[in-house]
Scaffold this active site. Sequence first.
Site, PDB file in Angstrom:
ATOM      1  N   GLY A  12      -5.560   3.678  -0.345  1.00 55.99           N
ATOM      2  CA  GLY A  12      -5.364   4.956   0.334  1.00 55.99           C
ATOM      3  C   GLY A  12      -6.635   5.725   0.643  1.00 55.99           C
ATOM      4  O   GLY A  12      -6.602   6.953   0.746  1.00 55.99           O
ATOM      5  N   ASN A  14      -8.159   5.706   3.525  1.00 54.65           N
ATOM      6  CA  ASN A  14      -7.945   6.309   4.847  1.00 54.65           C
ATOM      7  C   ASN A  14      -7.041   7.535   4.742  1.00 54.65           C
ATOM      8  O   ASN A  14      -7.277   8.548   5.407  1.00 54.65           O
ATOM      9  CB  ASN A  14      -7.369   5.285   5.824  1.00 54.65           C
ATOM     10  CG  ASN A  14      -8.452   4.383   6.398  1.00 54.65           C
ATOM     11  OD1 ASN A  14      -9.267   4.829   7.199  1.00 54.65           O
ATOM     12  ND2 ASN A  14      -8.491   3.128   5.952  1.00 54.65           N
ATOM     13  N   ARG A  65      13.965  -6.156   7.701  1.00 54.21           N
ATOM     14  CA  ARG A  65      12.899  -5.277   8.227  1.00 54.21           C
ATOM     15  C   ARG A  65      13.487  -4.089   8.985  1.00 54.21           C
ATOM     16  O   ARG A  65      12.970  -2.978   8.917  1.00 54.21           O
ATOM     17  CB  ARG A  65      11.984  -6.062   9.175  1.00 54.21           C
ATOM     18  CG  ARG A  65      11.019  -6.976   8.462  1.00 54.21           C
ATOM     19  CD  ARG A  65       9.975  -7.531   9.431  1.00 54.21           C
ATOM     20  NE  ARG A  65       9.237  -8.597   8.793  1.00 54.21           N
ATOM     21  CZ  ARG A  65       8.269  -8.425   7.898  1.00 54.21           C
ATOM     22  NH1 ARG A  65       7.908  -7.210   7.544  1.00 54.21           N
ATOM     23  NH2 ARG A  65       7.663  -9.450   7.350  1.00 54.21           N
ATOM     24  N   ARG A  91       2.657  -4.121   6.328  1.00 53.67           N
ATOM     25  CA  ARG A  91       3.959  -4.625   6.775  1.00 53.67           C
ATOM     26  C   ARG A  91       4.035  -4.562   8.289  1.00 53.67           C
ATOM     27  O   ARG A  91       3.482  -3.646   8.900  1.00 53.67           O
ATOM     28  CB  ARG A  91       5.082  -3.747   6.218  1.00 53.67           C
ATOM     29  CG  ARG A  91       5.419  -4.008   4.795  1.00 53.67           C
ATOM     30  CD  ARG A  91       6.614  -3.179   4.391  1.00 53.67           C
ATOM     31  NE  ARG A  91       7.831  -3.547   5.128  1.00 53.67           N
ATOM     32  CZ  ARG A  91       8.596  -4.580   4.846  1.00 53.67           C
ATOM     33  NH1 ARG A  91       8.288  -5.370   3.847  1.00 53.67           N
ATOM     34  NH2 ARG A  91       9.683  -4.839   5.554  1.00 53.67           N
ATOM     35  N   ASN A 107      -2.258   2.715  14.205  1.00 53.90           N
ATOM     36  CA  ASN A 107      -2.721   1.815  13.138  1.00 53.90           C
ATOM     37  C   ASN A 107      -4.248   1.768  13.123  1.00 53.90           C
ATOM     38  O   ASN A 107      -4.891   1.908  14.162  1.00 53.90           O
ATOM     39  CB  ASN A 107      -2.178   0.404  13.386  1.00 53.90           C
ATOM     40  CG  ASN A 107      -2.530  -0.562  12.267  1.00 53.90           C
ATOM     41  OD1 ASN A 107      -2.454  -0.234  11.084  1.00 53.90           O
ATOM     42  ND2 ASN A 107      -2.933  -1.769  12.622  1.00 53.90           N
ATOM     43  N   HIS A 109      -7.243  -0.890  12.102  1.00 48.92           N
ATOM     44  CA  HIS A 109      -7.434  -2.310  11.777  1.00 48.92           C
ATOM     45  C   HIS A 109      -8.919  -2.572  11.523  1.00 48.92           C
ATOM     46  O   HIS A 109      -9.761  -2.124  12.306  1.00 48.92           O
ATOM     47  CB  HIS A 109      -6.929  -3.190  12.928  1.00 48.92           C
ATOM     48  CG  HIS A 109      -7.082  -4.639  12.624  1.00 48.92           C
ATOM     49  ND1 HIS A 109      -6.240  -5.308  11.758  1.00 48.92           N
ATOM     50  CD2 HIS A 109      -8.013  -5.540  13.022  1.00 48.92           C
ATOM     51  CE1 HIS A 109      -6.647  -6.557  11.640  1.00 48.92           C
ATOM     52  NE2 HIS A 109      -7.719  -6.735  12.398  1.00 48.92           N
ATOM     53  N   ASP A 145      -0.978  -6.221  15.646  1.00 46.70           N
ATOM     54  CA  ASP A 145      -2.284  -5.659  16.032  1.00 46.70           C
ATOM     55  C   ASP A 145      -2.577  -5.834  17.526  1.00 46.70           C
ATOM     56  O   ASP A 145      -3.727  -6.055  17.925  1.00 46.70           O
ATOM     57  CB  ASP A 145      -3.415  -6.306  15.197  1.00 46.70           C
ATOM     58  CG  ASP A 145      -3.247  -6.043  13.713  1.00 46.70           C
ATOM     59  OD1 ASP A 145      -2.790  -4.948  13.347  1.00 46.70           O
ATOM     60  OD2 ASP A 145      -3.578  -6.938  12.907  1.00 46.70           O
ATOM     61  N   GLN A 173     -16.622   3.560   8.510  1.00 46.58           N
ATOM     62  CA  GLN A 173     -16.351   3.855   9.926  1.00 46.58           C
ATOM     63  C   GLN A 173     -14.857   4.098  10.171  1.00 46.58           C
ATOM     64  O   GLN A 173     -14.483   4.908  11.005  1.00 46.58           O
ATOM     65  CB  GLN A 173     -16.856   2.719  10.828  1.00 46.58           C
ATOM     66  CG  GLN A 173     -18.349   2.513  10.741  1.00 46.58           C
ATOM     67  CD  GLN A 173     -19.131   3.804  10.920  1.00 46.58           C
ATOM     68  OE1 GLN A 173     -18.888   4.566  11.851  1.00 46.58           O
ATOM     69  NE2 GLN A 173     -20.060   4.084  10.013  1.00 46.58           N
ATOM     70  N   GLU A 174     -14.013   3.377   9.435  1.00 46.69           N
ATOM     71  CA  GLU A 174     -12.564   3.595   9.582  1.00 46.69           C
ATOM     72  C   GLU A 174     -12.222   5.054   9.331  1.00 46.69           C
ATOM     73  O   GLU A 174     -11.449   5.674  10.077  1.00 46.69           O
ATOM     74  CB  GLU A 174     -11.784   2.730   8.591  1.00 46.69           C
ATOM     75  CG  GLU A 174     -11.830   1.251   8.871  1.00 46.69           C
ATOM     76  CD  GLU A 174     -10.926   0.469   7.925  1.00 46.69           C
ATOM     77  OE1 GLU A 174      -9.844   0.951   7.571  1.00 46.69           O
ATOM     78  OE2 GLU A 174     -11.314  -0.644   7.531  1.00 46.69           O
TER      79      GLU A 174
HETATM   80  C1  GRF Z   1      -8.215  -0.760   5.613  1.00 48.79           C
HETATM   81  O1  GRF Z   1      -9.298  -1.663   5.738  1.00 48.79           O
HETATM   82  C2  GRF Z   1      -7.353  -0.805   6.839  1.00 48.79           C
HETATM   83  O2  GRF Z   1      -8.064  -1.021   8.014  1.00 48.79           O
HETATM   84  C3  GRF Z   1      -6.486  -1.986   6.542  1.00 48.79           C
HETATM   85  O3  GRF Z   1      -6.201  -1.881   5.168  1.00 48.79           O
HETATM   86  C4  GRF Z   1      -7.267  -1.189   4.519  1.00 48.79           C
HETATM   87  C5  GRF Z   1      -6.646  -0.032   3.807  1.00 48.79           C
HETATM   88  O4  GRF Z   1      -7.581   0.670   3.034  1.00 48.79           O
HETATM   89  N1  GRF Z   1      -5.341  -2.001   7.426  1.00 48.79           N
HETATM   90  P1  GRF Z   1      -7.174   2.041   2.349  1.00 48.79           P
HETATM   91  O5  GRF Z   1      -5.838   1.817   1.635  1.00 48.79           O
HETATM   92  O6  GRF Z   1      -7.064   3.091   3.407  1.00 48.79           O
HETATM   93  O7  GRF Z   1      -8.274   2.315   1.377  1.00 48.79           O
END
Ligand code: GRF
Length: 216
Positions: A12, A14, A65, A91, A107, A109, A145, A173-174
Site C-alpha cells: 500500500g 501507492n 470474478r 486481480r 491502474n 503498472h 494492462d 515514480q509511481e
Molecule cells: C506497485 O509496483 C504497482 O505498480 C503494482 O503493485 C505494486 C504495489 O505496490 N501494481 P504498493 O502496494 O502500492 O506498495
Amino acid sequence: MLNLGVLCSGSGTNLQAILDACANQSLDAQVKLVLCNKPGASALERALRAGVPSQVLSHKDIPSREEYDARLVTLLQEYQVDTVVLAGFLRIVTPVLLDAFPDRVINIHPALLPSFPGLDGQQQALNYGVVLTGCTVHLVDAGMDTGPILAQAAVPIFEEDDRETLVQRVLRQEHRLLVEVLRWFAEKRIKITRIDGKRPRIYVQGRPRAFWSNDR
Ligand code: GRF
C-alpha cells in the site's frame, strides 16, 4: 473533490502517497474506502492510521470474478466513491466493475506499457535486458494492462540493479505519477474521445504526460 475508492492487495505505498497528498491538500480528494482482497495486508494499517474506512473482501470466499466485482461495486457505491484506483490490486477486474464506473477505474503498472504487462513488470524488464523502464498510469479496460494510457514516467536501469533496487526506483515514480494523474481528474483536465474501431484518445489540458527520472 474526488471521492476515491482505493483497491489494494499488499504493502500500500501507492495508497500512502494518495493519503499523504489528500492530507497535505496537494490533491483535492478524499479516500472514502480502502478495499483489500487479502486480510493482514499493510494497506489496511495505513488506512487505519489515516482514519479512513477499510474493508477486506477475500477472493477466496467468492470464487466468481463477476460476483466478487458485484460485491466491490456495492461497497464502493455505499461509500459514494466516484473514482476507483487499483493501487497494487493483484486481480483482474470484470465489466461488472468497469461498467459501474465508466472511465473512472485507474491502474498503476510498474513498466512502460505495452511492454511487460502482467505480474512483476520490473523483473520482466531486468530479464529482457532493457535499459529503460518505468511506470504507467492508465484507464482500466477488460484486458490485462491494455487500457488507454494517461501518463508514463521513464526510469533508467543500471548494470548493478537487482529486482529490489529497481522496484524501489520505479515505486518512487509511481507515487508521483499516480498522484499527478489523480490531480488531473480532480481538475477535470482529462478528455477522452472515441472513434469506432480505434483506441480511445486521451487529451490532458495544460499538463505534460511524459516524465523521466535520473534518480538512482
Ligand atoms: C506497485 O509496483 C504497482 O505498480 C503494482 O503493485 C505494486 C504495489 O505496490 N501494481 P504498493 O502496494 O502500492 O506498495
